[in-house]
Design a protein around this motif. Structure first.
Motif, short mmCIF file in Angstrom:
data_model
loop_
_atom_site.label_atom_id
_atom_site.label_comp_id
_atom_site.label_asym_id
_atom_site.label_seq_id
_atom_site.Cartn_x
_atom_site.Cartn_y
_atom_site.Cartn_z
N ASP A 444 -12.74 -40.32 -14.85
CA ASP A 444 -11.29 -40.52 -15.01
C ASP A 444 -10.76 -41.53 -14.01
OD1 ASP A 444 -10.59 -39.06 -12.54
OD2 ASP A 444 -11.05 -37.24 -13.65
N THR A 445 -11.59 -41.90 -13.05
CA THR A 445 -11.19 -42.88 -12.05
C THR A 445 -12.35 -43.88 -11.93
OG1 THR A 445 -9.99 -41.13 -10.90
CG2 THR A 445 -10.37 -43.16 -9.67
N ILE A 446 -12.04 -45.13 -12.15
CA ILE A 446 -13.09 -46.15 -12.24
C ILE A 446 -12.76 -47.29 -11.29
CG2 ILE A 446 -14.25 -47.76 -13.79
CD1 ILE A 446 -13.39 -45.90 -16.15
N LEU A 447 -13.64 -47.51 -10.34
CA LEU A 447 -13.41 -48.59 -9.39
C LEU A 447 -13.75 -49.92 -10.05
CD1 LEU A 447 -12.64 -49.35 -6.49
CD2 LEU A 447 -15.04 -49.11 -5.86
N VAL A 448 -12.80 -50.83 -10.04
CA VAL A 448 -13.03 -52.14 -10.66
C VAL A 448 -12.97 -53.19 -9.56
CG1 VAL A 448 -12.34 -53.72 -12.50
CG2 VAL A 448 -11.89 -51.26 -12.74
N TYR A 449 -14.09 -53.89 -9.38
CA TYR A 449 -14.22 -54.86 -8.29
C TYR A 449 -13.51 -56.17 -8.65
CZ TYR A 449 -17.62 -51.63 -6.34
OH TYR A 449 -18.21 -50.51 -5.81
N PRO A 450 -13.19 -56.97 -7.63
CA PRO A 450 -12.48 -58.22 -7.90
C PRO A 450 -13.25 -59.10 -8.89
CG PRO A 450 -12.64 -57.82 -5.53
CD PRO A 450 -13.44 -56.76 -6.21
N GLY A 451 -12.57 -59.56 -9.89
CA GLY A 451 -13.18 -60.44 -10.88
C GLY A 451 -13.94 -59.70 -11.97
N GLU A 452 -14.05 -58.39 -11.83
CA GLU A 452 -14.86 -57.62 -12.76
C GLU A 452 -14.06 -57.15 -13.98
OE1 GLU A 452 -18.27 -54.15 -12.24
OE2 GLU A 452 -16.30 -53.81 -11.35
N LYS A 453 -14.81 -56.91 -15.07
CA LYS A 453 -14.21 -56.37 -16.29
C LYS A 453 -15.01 -55.14 -16.70
CE LYS A 453 -12.67 -59.33 -19.32
NZ LYS A 453 -12.75 -60.44 -20.29
N VAL A 454 -14.32 -54.02 -16.81
CA VAL A 454 -15.00 -52.77 -17.18
C VAL A 454 -14.47 -52.31 -18.53
CG1 VAL A 454 -15.43 -50.36 -16.52
CG2 VAL A 454 -15.23 -52.10 -14.74
N ARG A 455 -15.38 -51.90 -19.41
CA ARG A 455 -14.95 -51.33 -20.68
C ARG A 455 -15.29 -49.84 -20.71
NH1 ARG A 455 -16.57 -53.36 -25.93
NH2 ARG A 455 -18.66 -52.95 -25.09
N ALA A 456 -14.29 -49.04 -21.04
CA ALA A 456 -14.48 -47.59 -21.09
C ALA A 456 -13.92 -47.09 -22.41
CB ALA A 456 -13.77 -46.92 -19.93
N ILE A 457 -14.50 -45.99 -22.90
CA ILE A 457 -14.11 -45.48 -24.21
C ILE A 457 -13.68 -44.02 -24.09
CG2 ILE A 457 -16.48 -44.74 -24.86
CD1 ILE A 457 -15.85 -45.88 -27.69
N ALA A 458 -12.72 -43.64 -24.91
CA ALA A 458 -12.24 -42.25 -24.89
C ALA A 458 -11.60 -41.92 -26.22
CB ALA A 458 -11.24 -42.04 -23.77
N THR A 459 -11.56 -40.62 -26.52
CA THR A 459 -10.85 -40.12 -27.70
C THR A 459 -9.65 -39.33 -27.19
OG1 THR A 459 -12.93 -40.01 -28.90
CG2 THR A 459 -11.08 -38.79 -29.83
N PHE A 460 -8.47 -39.70 -27.67
CA PHE A 460 -7.23 -39.15 -27.12
C PHE A 460 -6.80 -37.93 -27.92
CE2 PHE A 460 -7.78 -43.32 -25.51
CZ PHE A 460 -7.25 -43.28 -24.24
N LYS A 461 -6.96 -36.76 -27.32
CA LYS A 461 -6.81 -35.50 -28.05
C LYS A 461 -5.55 -34.72 -27.69
CE LYS A 461 -10.89 -34.77 -26.57
NZ LYS A 461 -12.22 -34.33 -26.13
N TYR A 462 -4.73 -35.30 -26.85
CA TYR A 462 -3.50 -34.61 -26.46
C TYR A 462 -2.29 -35.52 -26.61
CZ TYR A 462 -6.24 -30.75 -24.77
OH TYR A 462 -7.08 -29.66 -24.71
#
Ligand code: C2O
Ligand code: CU
Ligand code: CU
Length: 487
Positions: A444-462
């Motif tokens: 639920d908490t993702i460290l993103v470094y300078p210049g970086e691109k992170v892709r995360a996936i989730a299903t929104f159930k609420y």
């Protein structure tokens, strides 16, 4: 040089050779460059005298007052108190049901939970359940304000797997200050899977919470929440690291395996945790629950808001030995090994099963760009506005969130820990590459470094209104936050 600084000096100069060995052993791609960390003795005059330390305080488990099975009722009260971080020197603090920090709330998957949260402060507050999958009404974000003297009563059912979550205030522009003063606590979820693992799980005995925070203590052992220029930029970082509210604590451990549940409850500091002997340990859980497999490592990076459960084996020590937990070479907690032998645990190869969310199911890729510096920090060019809904999502859909850190620039840029409420993600990739093994579970908490691109996936159930933001609390408070609505 006082004793504290001498210790720091010593450990820095000892770091050399051993430190190098440690880095080459690290199996995960965490050896990134970022510029967030202020000097450990930066601009504060922490006159901390290390006097052999104090025993590690173990927060109490909060009593469940319900006698009905599968129903849990708790009482939490945010109040003011006084704490001696340094013997004989008192400072004003906040706490839940006490002077500083709070108890551990422990529930089971399937439980119907009701928590009465009383505000005994003389200012407004909110209580947010970080990592908990609940609807927006019960999430405790900035919309759920509790006036002084009032009580808020969220109710929800636990639907997620065993995990180490936490709770803290979330008042608009005041999260940093209220957390810094001491408002934070852990929230454990158990389930059948976690019960049946051959892992230490006796609370306070072989399963120990470690809430790690740094403070800027003055010579009188006091702290105040006052932001200088540097703090606005980097977030508030102090030269004294506390564990469960204690400076330089020690814990007696048996010659065997221990489980530690680590929370970085700091406002802004990112830790690089190593043992002073560079010994290995195993991460068994990330933010949202057990990993599928244990991950062997010697260094753990933990950014604000993140949790990790680790298993540490002390069996190769002799009675009377000790080993320290360090942040980048600075020792801040001691484990004193006793002669006691304990039950032997075998870390299972398979800890849990995590069903992969299929990225072809995603209905949308949503982009979040972290930019700016100091008071200009923003996401997608916007700063937090309670009257503006930033993103609209459809209930029960799957989305990919692409988080880019474009706050590069002059000094190498800053890493930002991205966090969203009411949801657990699976990281798809970091700059197109598979995430390290210890990030292959729920996050639920993702460290993103300078210049970086992170892709995360989730299903929104609420359904409801939720926040996403940088978990450097000074960035959040400055406006590096937005809101999304699921309907
Ligand atoms: Cu841990 Cu929005 O927070
Ligand atoms: Cu949260
Ligand atoms: Cu940030």
């Amino acid at each position: 040089m006082d004793r504290y600084n001498r210790r720091k000096f010593l450990s820095y100069s000892l770091k050399g050779a051993a430190g190098l060995a440690a880095i080459s052993l690290v199996p995960v791609g965490v050896n990134k460059i970022f510029n967030n960390n202020g000097m450990m003795n930066g601009n504060d005059s922490s006159g901390v005298v290390f006097s052999g330390g104090t025993p590690l305080p173990i927060p109490p488990l909060l009593k469940n007052t319900s006698s009905v099975p599968r129903r849990a009722e708790f009482q939490l009260s945010a109040g003011m108190g006084k704490t001696e971080f340094i013997e004989g020197k008192e400072t004003d603090t906040y706490g839940y049901n006490g002077n500083y920090l709070g108890p551990v709330i422990r529930v089971r998957k399937g439980d119907e939970v009701s928590i009465k949260v009383e505000n005994n402060l003389n200012e407004e507050t909110t209580v947010h359940w970080h990592g908990l999958e609940v609807d927006g009404e019960n999430d405790g974000g900035p919309h759920s304000r509790i006036m002084p003297g009032e009580t808020w009563n969220p109710k929800f059912t636990i639907t997620q797997p065993a995990s180490t979550l936490w709770f803290h205030p979330h008042l608009l522009h005041k999260t940093g200050e209220q957390v810094y003063k001491g408002l934070a606590g852990l929230f454990y979820v158990d389930d059948d899977v976690s019960d049946n693992l051959n892992l230490p799980n006796e609370y306070g005995v072989n399963d120990i919470p470690l809430v790690i925070q740094d403070k800027k203590l003055d010579a009188n052992g006091r702290f105040e929440y006052r932001l200088g220029m540097h703090d606005v930029m980097m977030g508030l970082q102090g030269g004294t690291i506390l564990v469960n509210g204690a400076v330089n604590p020690y814990l007696k451990v048996p010659r065997g395996k221990m489980r530690f549940r680590l929370l970085n409850g700091s406002n802004a500091r990112i830790y690089e945790l190593l043992f002073s002997n560079n010994q290995n340990f195993y991460q068994v859980a990330s933010d949202g629950g057990l990993l599928e497999q244990p991950v062997e490592m010697t260094k753990l990076v933990l950014s604000p808001g993140e949790r990790a459960e680790i298993i540490v084996d002390f069996s190769m020590f002799k009675d009377g030995d000790s080993v320290e937990l360090t942040n980048q070479g600075t020792e801040f907690m001691k484990f004193m090994v006793t002669g006691k032998k304990q039950e032997d645990f075998n870390i299972p190869n398979q800890l849990s099963k995590i069903e992969r969310i299929d990225s072809s199911k995603a209905v949308k890729t949503r982009k979040f760009i972290f930019q700016g510096m100091g008071s200009n920090v923003n996401i997608n060019g916007k700063q937090m506005d309670m009257d503006r809904m930033d993103e609209y999502l459809t209930l029960n859909t799957t989305e990919i969130w692409e988080i880019s850190n474009e706050s590069t620039g002059m000094m190498g840029g800053m890493a930002h820990p991205f966090h969203a409420h009411g949801i657990q993600f699976q990281i798809l990739d970091r700059d197109g590459k598979q995430p390290p093994a210890n990030e292959s579970g729920w996050k639920d908490t993702i460290l993103v470094y300078p210049g970086e691109k992170v892709r995360a996936i989730a299903t929104f159930k609420y359904t409801g209104i939720f926040m996403y933001h940088c978990h450097i609390l000074e960035h959040e408070d400055a406006g590096m936050m937005g809101q999304f609505k699921v309907e």
